[in-house]
Design an enzyme around this catalytic site. Structure first.
Site, PDB file in Angstrom:
ATOM      1  N   ARG A  67     -56.102  21.765 110.314  1.00  0.00           N
ATOM      2  CA  ARG A  67     -55.886  20.205 110.160  1.00  0.00           C
ATOM      3  C   ARG A  67     -56.901  19.978 109.144  1.00  0.00           C
ATOM      4  O   ARG A  67     -56.404  19.238 107.986  1.00  0.00           O
ATOM      5  CB  ARG A  67     -56.157  19.399 111.301  1.00  0.00           C
ATOM      6  CG  ARG A  67     -55.895  17.989 110.842  1.00  0.00           C
ATOM      7  CD  ARG A  67     -56.055  16.980 112.247  1.00  0.00           C
ATOM      8  NE  ARG A  67     -54.826  16.860 112.910  1.00  0.00           N
ATOM      9  CZ  ARG A  67     -53.830  15.994 112.581  1.00  0.00           C
ATOM     10  NH1 ARG A  67     -53.968  15.175 111.726  1.00  0.00           N
ATOM     11  NH2 ARG A  67     -52.716  15.972 113.344  1.00  0.00           N
ATOM     12  N   GLU A 114     -57.678   7.687 114.794  1.00  0.00           N
ATOM     13  CA  GLU A 114     -58.542   8.425 114.020  1.00  0.00           C
ATOM     14  C   GLU A 114     -58.894   8.081 112.459  1.00  0.00           C
ATOM     15  O   GLU A 114     -59.919   8.195 111.985  1.00  0.00           O
ATOM     16  CB  GLU A 114     -58.140  10.008 114.059  1.00  0.00           C
ATOM     17  CG  GLU A 114     -58.117  10.506 115.487  1.00  0.00           C
ATOM     18  CD  GLU A 114     -57.445  11.903 115.480  1.00  0.00           C
ATOM     19  OE1 GLU A 114     -57.959  12.895 115.580  1.00  0.00           O
ATOM     20  OE2 GLU A 114     -56.204  11.794 115.378  1.00  0.00           O
TER      21      GLU A 114
END
Length: 769
Positions: free
Chosen positions: A318, A720
């Protein structure tokens, strides 16, 4: 007269379902559950060396100590001594031979009281051969010590483009880790049942993983283990995979003794024994034009994974997915190195590698801006995705929902960025000690689990004969408001007031095979699953009403808290009561799987994300060049949440995420000594932001937009992405330091930008002459 409306539907600013309980102390967490008679308490004893061989373990004095009921070691594990996510065997319940980090669990004492267990543990005689530990990324890279092989995402001809670039800079950035510092620590209460079954009350973001892995440790099928989670006192990723070990030890004790057992880590032990946000070393080589256009980038992300794999594979992936942030770079290569060190295994943390990925490219932007004598904001704008041939990422995903070219200028205007930039330059010109800085940074964050099969969710809804509703789904509540949002979705679909819906604890016996509440996907997936279940019930009731009153289905009018049919108006509970008497099923399940996503890791190409969430922040800071102190004086945020399910919740998540990100980049320093022992393991030495650190001026706005993808009511994830808005604080501090010597280039400022780090950077910038 206007049609009556339900109370508490989608898009309303509803309070958290446990708001009053939170502030009054009535919210029940695992440690608040009334302990069943005979509950035993567990203390975990850890290694006193960071790397070594376990040669001997004499526990006879421990077993003979007052209050001790039993002592657990690796020999007591019925199944595999393995609680790793992917069953790689490098995350164990108890050490058997190799000691991988300071604090690694050697044994657990089970006693009548926690104090009795802790006192007894000190009587153990442990023989260890101490070995030299690897304690840094640089040491791991030199030793080629990795938990997984390196991985690269790339496109174009990077080498040729770098050689042809009019300008070129190489640099490096050190990005520190972060402790989750959830208010409720790791805790599990295991209650034995019939036939060897175990019920676990556990503080976890991933009940199904706890169920599966505890069952394996016990040598049982998954149906013998039930996990229930009503709420957590914070999670932030730290309870996604790392709650498993403590749940397994509690379950082992309960099974061995045939009585309930509780394991609750104290704060110091929790910080020593659980993983953190991954620290990174980032090295970059960037080519660009004199006008600030980036033409090529070769960037390496070297992550300190600690002693095992845990979730590091996906986390570093990621980081690579976000190595571009919002910028198009025609020739780009991003390589991730997963370094094995002799520290606790690092794990998921809000952003899951994305923040570290973005820090790398934003550092590059700042380097380019200084080299070209430009405002970094201008460099950011001209390198954004957008325009013909500029909408495909380095991993092959087309960016179809980009709002940054509009959102960033809007924020610049609403925050008076240009005027403030000039005022700060004027301030710095006449002040020698205090220096101000300003930065506007964007966020483009991909939403979905990058492990495709995890993008699924289930829900269960019961309507009782009196018209009350019971809601259950696979998501977990850790304070973020997920339960309230999903209940609002159900209220909207059934057209009933939110007060009719009973929110219930996540339970593996109700909704099976669930994914972690993580990747900012909780509302997206569980909201859709719950909507599907509610829609099934709604359609079932409408069909019944049509049959009952002998009309066509389209002649049944579903209104707020009721139905109009055949010239009559029936309340919701009246129709439900009639449906029950007519033997209509009033229970339904719902299921959802995220569409469109796919990714071929071998080719490093695909569409790993359903969509992107966007945002931007402007932060203004002031630093003291004599002490290194810094203060954030103003923050302006414009953030994209699509069509908000609950604006109050979303604004809270944005503010909280920003402050947590600010702590990561400014004050939360993790420090290990040369023996590999974590020294910052309590609030006295580890500094999270306080109320006093909140900016005096904190202006938040939601971007007026909607998700182009068919998400739940066209909303976007919000858990997030806001954390990464705090990058603007770090780069504002760097901007303030640069004012000391504008021609010196980018300061060498490590994160967190503590007073010590700021002073080091100040001296370095002054020394460049």
């Amino acid at each position: 007269m206007s049609e009556a409306q339900i109370k508490g539907g989608v898009a309303e600013a509803q309070v958290h379902d446990s708001q009053v309980k939170h502030v009054s102390g009535l919210a029940t967490y695992v440690d608040d559950i009334a302990e069943p008679r005979g509950t035993a308490h567990i203390y975990v004893a850890g290694s006193t060396v960071a790397h070594g061989k376990l040669l001997g373990l004499d526990l006879e004095k421990v077993k003979a100590a007052p209050e001790v009921l039993c002592v657990l070691t690796a020999d007591d594990v019925s199944g595999p001594n393995d609680v790793s996510v992917l069953h790689t065997g490098d995350d164990f319940v108890f050490v058997q031979d190799d000691i991988p980090f300071h604090g690694a669990a050697l044994f657990a004492v089970v006693a009548e009281t926690f104090d009795g267990a802790r006192r007894a543990a000190k009587l153990a005689e442990v023989r260890v051969e101490e070995l030299r530990p690897i304690l840094s990324v640089n040491e791991a890279m030199a030793a080629q010590s990795f938990v997984e092989p390196p991985h690269t995402q790339a496109r174009g001809d990077v080498e040729a483009a770098l050689k042809e670039a009019p300008k070129r800079i190489k640099g490096r950035l050190t990005v520190g880790g972060q402790d989750h510092f959830y208010l409720e620590g790791q805790v599990s209460l295991a209650v034995p049942g019939e036939d060897g079954d175990v019920t676990l009350h556990c503080s976890t973001q991933h009940p199904s993983e706890i169920q599966k892995n505890v069952a394996l440790v016990l040598g049982l099928p998954s149906n013998a283990v039930t996990v229930e989670v009503r709420r957590m006192g914070g999670g932030f990723g730290g309870k996604e995979s790392q709650a498993t070990q403590w749940a397994a030890i509690a379950a082992l004790a309960a099974r061995k003794l045939g009585r309930p057992a509780k394991l609750r880590l104290e704060r110091d032990d929790d910080m020593v024994l659980t993983g953190k946000r991954h620290p990174f070393e980032i090295a970059y080589d960037v080519g660009f034009t004199g006008a600030g256009d980036i033409t090529a980038l070769d960037i390496d992300y070297m992550a300190d994974c600690g002693c095992s794999s845990d979730l590091s594979g996906a986390i570093v992936d990621r980081a690579l997915f976000h190595a571009d942030n919002g910028y198009f770079i025609a020739h780009m290569r991003a390589t991730g190195y997963r370094c094995r060190t002799n520290k606790v295994s690092n794990t998921a943390f809000r952003g899951f590698g994305g923040p570290q990925g973005m820090m790398g490219i934003e550092q590059v932007i700042e380097e380019v801006a200084r080299a070209c004598g430009m405002d970094p904001f201008e460099v950011r704008l001209q390198n954004l995705y957008g325009g013909d041939g500029r909408n495909v990422t380095h991993y092959g995903m087309t960016v179809e929902d980009n709002v940054l070219p509009e959102l960033m200028p809007d924020l610049a205007r609403s925050s008076d960025y240009t005027v403030r930039r000039q005022a700060i330059d004027a301030f710095n010109a006449v002040n020698t000690i205090l220096k101000k800085g300003l930065s506007l940074t964007p966020v483009k964050f991909g939403i979905s689990f990058t492990t495709t099969f995890l993008n699924q969710a289930g829900a269960l809804i019961h309507i009782y004969a009196d018209g009350s509703v019971h809601l259950n789904h696979g998501g977990t509540e850790m304070g973020q408001g997920l339960f309230t949002k999903v209940a609002q979705v159900v209220a909207e679909e059934l057209k009933i007031d939110l007060a009719r819906i009973k929110i219930s604890a996540t339970h593996t016996g109700k909704v099976p095979n669930t994914s972690a509440t993580a990747a900012s996907s909780g509302a997206d997936m569980n909201g859709m699953a719950a909507q599907a279940a509610a829609r099934s019930l709604k359609e079932r009731l409408i069909r019944f009403a049509a049959e009952r009153f002998q009309v066509e289905v389209h002649e049944v009018d579903h209104v707020a808290n009721g139905f109009k049919v055949g010239g009559e108006t029936l309340s919701f509970e009246e129709l439900v009561g009639q449906a029950y008497l007519a033997r209509v099923q009033l229970s339904a399940t719902g299921f959802y799987k995220t569409p469109k996503i796919h990714y071929d890791r071998e080719k490093a190409k695909g569409r790993p994300f359903y969509y992107f969430a966007y945002g931007a922040a402007v932060s203004e800071v002031v630093i003291d060049t004599l002490t290194g102190e810094s203060k954030v004086t103003r923050v302006d945020i414009l953030h994209d949440v699509g069509k908000s399910l609950n604006p109050a919740m979303d604004l809270g998540q944005i503010e909280g995420g920003f402050v947590q990100g600010m702590g990561w980049l400014t004050s939360e320093e993790l420090w290990w000594n040369d023996k590999g022992r974590l020294m910052t393991h309590a609030p006295s030495t580890y500094k999270i932001p306080t109320a006093g650190d909140r900016p005096e001026a904190f202006n938040l706005q939601l971007w007026d937009g909607r998700n182009v993808e068919e998400t739940i009511h066209r909303s976007k994830a919000v858990g997030e992405p806001p954390l990464m808005l705090a990058m603007s604080v770090y780069f504002a501090i760097a901007d303030a330091i640069s004012s000391l010597n504008p021609d010196a280039g980018m300061p060498c400022l490590r994160t967190p930008a503590t007073p010590e780090a700021i002073l080091e950077a100040v001296e370095q910038v002054r020394g460049r002459g």
